[in-house]
Design a protein around this motif. Sequence first.
Motif, PDB file in Angstrom:
ATOM      1  N   LEU A  42     -60.264 -67.873 -38.492  1.00  0.00           N
ATOM      2  CA  LEU A  42     -59.096 -67.760 -39.557  1.00  0.00           C
ATOM      3  C   LEU A  42     -58.869 -69.281 -39.515  1.00  0.00           C
ATOM      4  CD1 LEU A  42     -56.491 -64.842 -38.710  1.00  0.00           C
ATOM      5  CD2 LEU A  42     -58.359 -64.945 -40.906  1.00  0.00           C
ATOM      6  N   ASN A  43     -58.965 -70.143 -39.018  1.00  0.00           N
ATOM      7  CA  ASN A  43     -58.386 -71.163 -39.332  1.00  0.00           C
ATOM      8  C   ASN A  43     -58.941 -71.954 -40.121  1.00  0.00           C
ATOM      9  OD1 ASN A  43     -55.750 -71.772 -38.443  1.00  0.00           O
ATOM     10  ND2 ASN A  43     -56.399 -72.289 -36.402  1.00  0.00           N
ATOM     11  N   ARG A  44     -61.103 -72.108 -40.224  1.00  0.00           N
ATOM     12  CA  ARG A  44     -61.967 -73.052 -40.954  1.00  0.00           C
ATOM     13  C   ARG A  44     -62.529 -71.931 -41.167  1.00  0.00           C
ATOM     14  NH1 ARG A  44     -66.534 -71.364 -37.707  1.00  0.00           N
ATOM     15  NH2 ARG A  44     -67.651 -73.630 -38.817  1.00  0.00           N
ATOM     16  N   ASN A  45     -62.580 -70.654 -41.922  1.00  0.00           N
ATOM     17  CA  ASN A  45     -62.606 -69.833 -42.889  1.00  0.00           C
ATOM     18  C   ASN A  45     -61.883 -69.318 -43.644  1.00  0.00           C
ATOM     19  OD1 ASN A  45     -65.323 -69.411 -42.267  1.00  0.00           O
ATOM     20  ND2 ASN A  45     -64.784 -68.235 -40.728  1.00  0.00           N
ATOM     21  N   LEU A  46     -60.332 -70.034 -43.907  1.00  0.00           N
ATOM     22  CA  LEU A  46     -59.284 -69.171 -45.034  1.00  0.00           C
ATOM     23  C   LEU A  46     -59.150 -70.585 -45.826  1.00  0.00           C
ATOM     24  CD1 LEU A  46     -57.609 -66.827 -44.553  1.00  0.00           C
ATOM     25  CD2 LEU A  46     -55.762 -67.818 -43.783  1.00  0.00           C
ATOM     26  N   ILE A  47     -58.753 -70.068 -46.572  1.00  0.00           N
ATOM     27  CA  ILE A  47     -58.967 -71.036 -47.501  1.00  0.00           C
ATOM     28  C   ILE A  47     -58.111 -70.735 -49.012  1.00  0.00           C
ATOM     29  CG2 ILE A  47     -60.166 -72.533 -50.221  1.00  0.00           C
ATOM     30  CD1 ILE A  47     -61.637 -72.714 -47.481  1.00  0.00           C
ATOM     31  N   ILE A  48     -56.793 -71.493 -48.670  1.00  0.00           N
ATOM     32  CA  ILE A  48     -55.511 -72.275 -50.016  1.00  0.00           C
ATOM     33  C   ILE A  48     -55.512 -72.891 -51.023  1.00  0.00           C
ATOM     34  CG2 ILE A  48     -53.168 -71.774 -50.120  1.00  0.00           C
ATOM     35  CD1 ILE A  48     -53.308 -70.870 -46.833  1.00  0.00           C
ATOM     36  N   ASP A  49     -56.614 -72.351 -52.696  1.00  0.00           N
ATOM     37  CA  ASP A  49     -56.296 -72.882 -53.453  1.00  0.00           C
ATOM     38  C   ASP A  49     -55.657 -72.830 -53.932  1.00  0.00           C
ATOM     39  OD1 ASP A  49     -57.359 -75.329 -54.534  1.00  0.00           O
ATOM     40  OD2 ASP A  49     -58.487 -74.650 -55.141  1.00  0.00           O
ATOM     41  N   ALA A 100     -66.816 -74.163 -50.596  1.00  0.00           N
ATOM     42  CA  ALA A 100     -67.254 -75.684 -50.263  1.00  0.00           C
ATOM     43  C   ALA A 100     -65.216 -75.981 -49.607  1.00  0.00           C
ATOM     44  CB  ALA A 100     -67.245 -76.318 -51.020  1.00  0.00           C
ATOM     45  N   GLY A 101     -64.546 -75.429 -49.662  1.00  0.00           N
ATOM     46  CA  GLY A 101     -62.854 -75.015 -49.327  1.00  0.00           C
ATOM     47  C   GLY A 101     -62.490 -75.087 -50.853  1.00  0.00           C
ATOM     48  N   SER A 102     -62.904 -74.551 -52.375  1.00  0.00           N
ATOM     49  CA  SER A 102     -62.380 -74.572 -53.267  1.00  0.00           C
ATOM     50  C   SER A 102     -62.655 -73.307 -54.097  1.00  0.00           C
ATOM     51  CB  SER A 102     -61.962 -75.640 -54.057  1.00  0.00           C
ATOM     52  OG  SER A 102     -63.136 -76.015 -54.578  1.00  0.00           O
TER      53      SER A 102
END
Length: 126
Positions: free
Chosen positions: A63-70, A100-102
């Motif tokens: 979850l730390n690698r794949n959960l994105i908060i944006d 890419a995290g966004s």
Amino acid sequence: MNQGNSKIFKLTMSSIGNWLIVLAIIWLLGSVGLGWLVNSILILFGFILIAPIVGFIGLRWWLNRNLIIDKCPVCSYEFTALNQTQCQCPSCGEPLKVEAGSFSRLTPPGTIDVSAVEINARQIED
């Protein structure tokens, strides 16, 4: 008058008796030559105790690698989504993709994204 204390003592003695019976059975199986059975049962209990801990740590790492908060690029509403997925903004309903995290808008090819700028009437007259 001390009836509550005697019940606690009886409960404790009966639980100790149960553990003694279990230990006696394990000792008997080990002495007969069925130590492999005792060892396999202990390994199974160890696995049952350790597997949830390892699973929990693995899930947190994933979850730390794949959960994105944006924030949504349309309405700036902040929400959470999984990386490399498509989702919909809960505020404005805009379809989004997570790369890419966004968040980015999910638009058909050839769509030109235009930002509107508000101009006051006084600026035009000057």
